[in-house]
Design a protein around this motif. Structure first.
Motif, short mmCIF file in Angstrom:
data_model
loop_
_atom_site.label_atom_id
_atom_site.label_comp_id
_atom_site.label_asym_id
_atom_site.label_seq_id
_atom_site.Cartn_x
_atom_site.Cartn_y
_atom_site.Cartn_z
N LYS A 80 -1.22 -31.93 -54.46
CA LYS A 80 -1.52 -32.53 -55.76
C LYS A 80 -2.86 -33.24 -55.73
CE LYS A 80 0.32 -35.83 -59.15
NZ LYS A 80 1.45 -36.74 -59.48
N SER A 136 10.26 -23.02 -49.08
CA SER A 136 9.96 -24.20 -49.90
C SER A 136 8.46 -24.47 -49.92
CB SER A 136 10.72 -25.42 -49.38
OG SER A 136 10.35 -25.73 -48.05
N GLU A 152 6.55 -21.62 -52.00
CA GLU A 152 6.76 -21.83 -53.43
C GLU A 152 6.03 -23.06 -53.92
OE1 GLU A 152 11.12 -19.67 -54.01
OE2 GLU A 152 11.04 -21.83 -53.62
N LEU A 153 5.98 -24.10 -53.10
CA LEU A 153 5.25 -25.32 -53.46
C LEU A 153 3.77 -25.03 -53.61
CD1 LEU A 153 5.22 -28.46 -53.80
CD2 LEU A 153 4.86 -28.57 -51.32
N ALA A 156 2.26 -22.11 -54.08
CA ALA A 156 2.03 -21.20 -55.21
C ALA A 156 2.08 -21.96 -56.53
CB ALA A 156 3.06 -20.08 -55.20
N GLY A 157 3.00 -22.93 -56.61
CA GLY A 157 3.10 -23.73 -57.82
C GLY A 157 1.87 -24.57 -58.10
N HIS A 158 1.08 -24.83 -57.06
CA HIS A 158 -0.18 -25.58 -57.23
C HIS A 158 -1.37 -24.64 -57.41
CE1 HIS A 158 2.20 -29.04 -55.92
NE2 HIS A 158 1.24 -29.79 -56.41
N GLY A 159 -1.10 -23.33 -57.51
CA GLY A 159 -2.15 -22.38 -57.86
C GLY A 159 -3.11 -22.03 -56.74
N ALA A 190 7.18 -15.59 -56.19
CA ALA A 190 6.55 -16.85 -56.58
C ALA A 190 5.03 -16.72 -56.61
CB ALA A 190 6.96 -17.97 -55.63
N CYS A 191 4.47 -16.07 -55.60
CA CYS A 191 3.02 -15.91 -55.54
C CYS A 191 2.54 -14.90 -56.60
CB CYS A 191 2.59 -15.48 -54.14
SG CYS A 191 2.80 -16.78 -52.89
N HIS A 230 3.94 -14.31 -59.54
CA HIS A 230 4.01 -14.96 -60.85
C HIS A 230 2.93 -16.02 -61.01
CE1 HIS A 230 8.53 -13.71 -61.09
NE2 HIS A 230 7.72 -12.77 -61.52
N ALA A 231 2.53 -16.64 -59.91
CA ALA A 231 1.46 -17.65 -59.97
C ALA A 231 0.08 -17.02 -59.97
CB ALA A 231 1.59 -18.62 -58.79
#
Length: 348
Positions: free
Chosen positions: A60, A78, A81-82, A84-87, A109-110, A112-113
């Motif tokens: 973050k 985990s 996915e974390l 990937a969620g941060h782009g 996950a990757c 979709h990101a």
């Protein structure tokens, strides 16, 4: 353009990651993270990266271009996915996942990101294996027919990674998937496999040796073997020996990084020992150089100059093959068919 990366996991092998990143141009590891504050602090002090104990907080605050995940397999889903969620693009150490459900989830996950996912399968990036791949790709020995990969030594792998002594399917999960990835790189997809395992070292819990036989979709066959308890003098250390036969010649990779190409009645010899990095030393240079080569490839992928080798999606097939080998071994060496042959994929 300088890429900004973070490292998650500051254990034994992660040090190779950091040293290799430091040697490469146009990339900086700006932060490191480990659940053990002392490990993160040590990496921070040595490499000048900010230390964190929480990966979510680090991602973050830092917002890196990529995350290099060098943790044990149970944490991979985990963390992938974390990240990937941060782009950010993701590099994940092997073994990629404990099961295909987690592996599929990470790939999705990757995807979709919209970020790249690469798996740190560094055996295919070892200099001798790269050279064999180049020769095969150039048609030097014609159509591939037979492959033998031999990885047998007695080097104490448990001294630096003691948890390995408790891994049930040790040889298959630690090195087997590397060798299967190499076989797939050289000969393509596998349609069936049979495997026998052994526990040779009385001081370990799991199976520390295996022999696998495979049929590839192109009709070629392969024999892959591994042992962590084979005694030679001098010891072979952690290198892969190979024999590749085609319909027009053969390639041998032997001790001392000697490689022979037999073709048209001639035998050409070359030495394919990798260079020793500025921070490295023999005999570790085989491993150290492969990390540099793989991480340079990551930078090429991020710059749009190359396709991932291997990607997460590609590594799914290596996992399927590894799980099929485990299934075969647990069933007395019974042959297992892969999904490519029209059968349902095996479960772990």
């Amino acid at each position: 353009m300088t890429r900004r990366g973070v490292l998650i996991g500051c254990g034994f092998f992660a040090r190779n990651h950091m040293l290799a990143w430091r040697d490469l141009p146009d990339v900086t590891i700006v932060a490191v993270c480990d659940l053990d504050p002392a490990k993160a602090a040590a990496f921070s002090e040595e490499f000048g990266a900010r230390a964190y104990g929480d990966a979510a907080q680090m991602l973050k605050e830092v917002r890196p271009d990529f995350a290099d995940i060098a943790t044990t397999v149970s944490s991979h889903r985990s963390l992938v996915e974390l990240a990937a969620g941060h782009g950010c693009a993701v590099i994940c150490q092997k073994p990629f996942a404990e099961n295909l459900i987690d592996a599929d989830a990470m790939v999705d996950a990757c995807k979709h990101a919209g970020v790249e996912l690469l798996i740190h399968e560094n055996f295919r990036w070892q200099a001798p294996i790269r050279r064999i791949g180049e020769l095969l790709d150039s048609g030097a020995i014609g159509q591939p027919q037979f492959l033998r990969l031999n990885f047998r030594h007695a080097f104490d792998i448990y001294a630096s990674q003691p948890y390995l002594a408790q891994v049930e399917d040790l040889a298959l999960s630690d090195v087997g998937l590397h060798l299967f990835d190499v076989a797939r790189r050289l000969f393509g997809e596998v349609i069936r496999i049979s495997c026998e395992t052994q526990r040779l070292n009385p001081n370990v819990t799991g199976q520390d040796a295996f022999l696998a036989q495979m049929r590839h979709a192109n009709g070629a066959v392969a024999s892959v073997e591994c042992s962590f308890f084979s005694h030679y003098a001098p010891d072979r250390f952690v290198q892969t020996l190979a024999l590749v036969e085609g319909d027009e010649g053969s390639i041998e990779l032997g001790d001392g990084y000697r490689l022979w190409v037999h073709r048209q009645g001639e035998c050409l010899e070359e030495v394919v020992e990798p260079p020793v990095p500025s921070w490295g030393a023999r005999p570790w240079n085989l491993v150290q150089d492969s990390v540099i080569a793989f991480q340079q490839h990551v930078l090429d992928v991020l710059a749009g100059r190359a396709k991932p080798q291997p990607s997460g999606a590609d590594n799914l097939e290596t996992l399927r093959l590894t799980f099929a080998a485990v299934q075969s071994a647990r069933n007395g060496g019974r042959q297992v068919k892969l999904a490519a042959s029209g059968e349902e994929p095996p479960s772990a």
